[in-house]
Design an enzyme around this catalytic site. Structure first.
Site, PDB file in Angstrom:
ATOM      1  N   GLN A   1      -4.783  -1.399   9.721  1.00  0.00           N
ATOM      2  CA  GLN A   1      -4.662  -2.715   9.093  1.00  0.00           C
ATOM      3  C   GLN A   1      -5.319  -3.780   9.987  1.00  0.00           C
ATOM      4  O   GLN A   1      -5.009  -3.885  11.170  1.00  0.00           O
ATOM      5  CB  GLN A   1      -3.173  -3.043   8.864  1.00  0.00           C
ATOM      6  CG  GLN A   1      -2.934  -4.329   8.111  1.00  0.00           C
ATOM      7  CD  GLN A   1      -3.469  -4.307   6.679  1.00  0.00           C
ATOM      8  OE1 GLN A   1      -3.314  -3.331   5.954  1.00  0.00           O
ATOM      9  NE2 GLN A   1      -4.114  -5.395   6.268  1.00  0.00           N
TER      10      GLN A   1
ATOM     11  N   LYS B   1       0.839  -1.206   0.000  1.00  0.00           N
ATOM     12  CA  LYS B   1       0.000   0.000   0.000  1.00  0.00           C
ATOM     13  C   LYS B   1       0.875   1.258   0.000  1.00  0.00           C
ATOM     14  O   LYS B   1       0.621   2.203  -0.742  1.00  0.00           O
ATOM     15  CB  LYS B   1      -0.924  -0.004   1.235  1.00  0.00           C
ATOM     16  CG  LYS B   1      -2.051  -1.020   1.106  1.00  0.00           C
ATOM     17  CD  LYS B   1      -2.795  -1.230   2.415  1.00  0.00           C
ATOM     18  CE  LYS B   1      -3.843  -2.333   2.247  1.00  0.00           C
ATOM     19  NZ  LYS B   1      -4.540  -2.685   3.472  1.00  0.00           N
TER      20      LYS B   1
ATOM     21  N   ASP C   1     -10.680   3.407   3.906  1.00  0.00           N
ATOM     22  CA  ASP C   1     -11.044   1.990   3.738  1.00  0.00           C
ATOM     23  C   ASP C   1     -12.560   1.842   3.547  1.00  0.00           C
ATOM     24  O   ASP C   1     -13.032   0.806   3.102  1.00  0.00           O
ATOM     25  CB  ASP C   1     -10.623   1.193   4.987  1.00  0.00           C
ATOM     26  CG  ASP C   1      -9.470   0.254   4.689  1.00  0.00           C
ATOM     27  OD1 ASP C   1      -9.223  -0.022   3.501  1.00  0.00           O
ATOM     28  OD2 ASP C   1      -8.818  -0.195   5.652  1.00  0.00           O
TER      29      ASP C   1
END
Ligand code: NAD
Length: 285
Positions: free
Chosen positions: A97, A53, A120
């Site tokens: 995460q 990422k 997200d």
């Protein structure tokens, strides 16, 4: 005739180039889009995802930073860091995460991230916006699938779409996005009786389960578009999806491979959401 293989790597590259242009435009206005990634513990898979990422962000010229915490960090410490990042003007997107260690409440963590920085797309506000037909921050994986379909000019409106899997991060938002685009959507789960009865109706079949070769060729409608979200590591180390690729590609019109299909798009849409977050800040200013 065999299916067209949807090249997620090539499409991701093209889409990233578009977002790079948008990021460059923001830079001329003095705004450098920034992403903060929080990781708790040292799960090797999580660390690999994060490296990819961060790499994607750097390629597009975004600012990115990793906030690493040891596994035994208290929930309070993590929430405190999120609150600091929520008000940091250099950070436009915050990502935590998953999975988090069991003593940390993931839902509480997601809710603490400002909905304006929730790249997200897991915050209840953003999930609610999806239900209401809006797209503030679409969750990255289904957003990537939608982008793949659009890039390949595969129609969604009026099509029968079947989503196998109902997770909050893939299956459910995917179903909502396809519904919003005018598809007739069925969602199948582990409780579905006679899965093939549904998959055989699918003009667009999206599979996000995490079971190697759950979908055999005989379960695919002739001429369907098959999107395989699953990522499974076999005992011999090989990476496969949830669809039996060799069988399914003989019946499908379009199919994504694993690896090289949906995966690169997920990361690309994280970049897209971060740039969009910064664009919203620029608009307000
Ligand atoms: P999850 O475990 O949260 O959900 C799996 C879903 O599959 C559940 O809703 C369950 O009901 C359903 N299911 C289980 N067995 C089934 C069966 N026999 N028939 C029909 N449905 C069944 O998983 P997730 O987080 O949505 O991830 C699914 C897969 O996608 C995993 O392999 C994961 O690694 C992969 N994934 C890939 C990306 C990517 O970027 N390519 C992103 C996220 C997840």
């Amino acid at each position: 005739m065999g299916a067209v293989i949807i090249d997620g790597v090539a499409i991701a590259k093209a889409v990233r180039a578009e977002w790079k242009e948008r990021a460059d435009r923001l830079k001329t206005q003095g705004i450098l889009p920034g992403l903060a990634v929080i990781i708790v513990g040292d799960n090797p898979a999580s660390k690999l995802y994060i490296r990819n990422k961060i790499k994607a962000c750097r390629e597009v010229g975004l600012h990115s930073e990793i906030h690493e915490f040891p596994r035994d960090t208290s929930q309070e410490m993590v929430l405190k860091r999120i609150s600091e990042l929520n008000v940091n003007p250099d950070i436009h997107g915050i990502l935590v995460q998953l999975p988090l260690p069991p003593h940390i409440d993931s839902a509480k963590v997601q809710e603490t991230i400002s909905s304006e920085k929730d790249v997200d797309g897991f915050h209840l506000y953003n999930l609610g916006a999806l239900v209401a037909g809006g797209t503030v921050f679409p969750p990255c994986t289904p957003y990537g699938v939608q982008c793949l379909l659009e890039h390949m000019d595969i129609p969604i409106e009026g099509q029968n779409a079947v989503v196998v899997g109902r997770s909050n991060i893939v299956g459910k938002p995917m179903a909502l996005m396809l519904l919003q685009k005018g598809a007739t959507v069925s969602v199948c789960t582990s409780k579905t009786r006679n899965l093939a009865q549904y998959t055989l109706l699918a003009d667009i079949l999206v599979v996000a389960v995490g079971k190697p070769r759950l979908i055999t060729g005989a379960m695919v409608k002739e001429g369907a578009t098959v999107i395989d979200v699953g990522i499974n590591r076999l005992p011999d180390g090989k990476l496969v999806g949830d669809v039996d690729f060799e069988e399914a590609k003989r019946r499908a019109a379009y199919i994504t491979p694993v690896p090289g299909g949906v995966g690169p798009m997920t990361i690309t849409m994280l970049v897209a959401n971060t740039v969009q977050a910064a664009e919203r800040v620029a608009e307000k200013a």
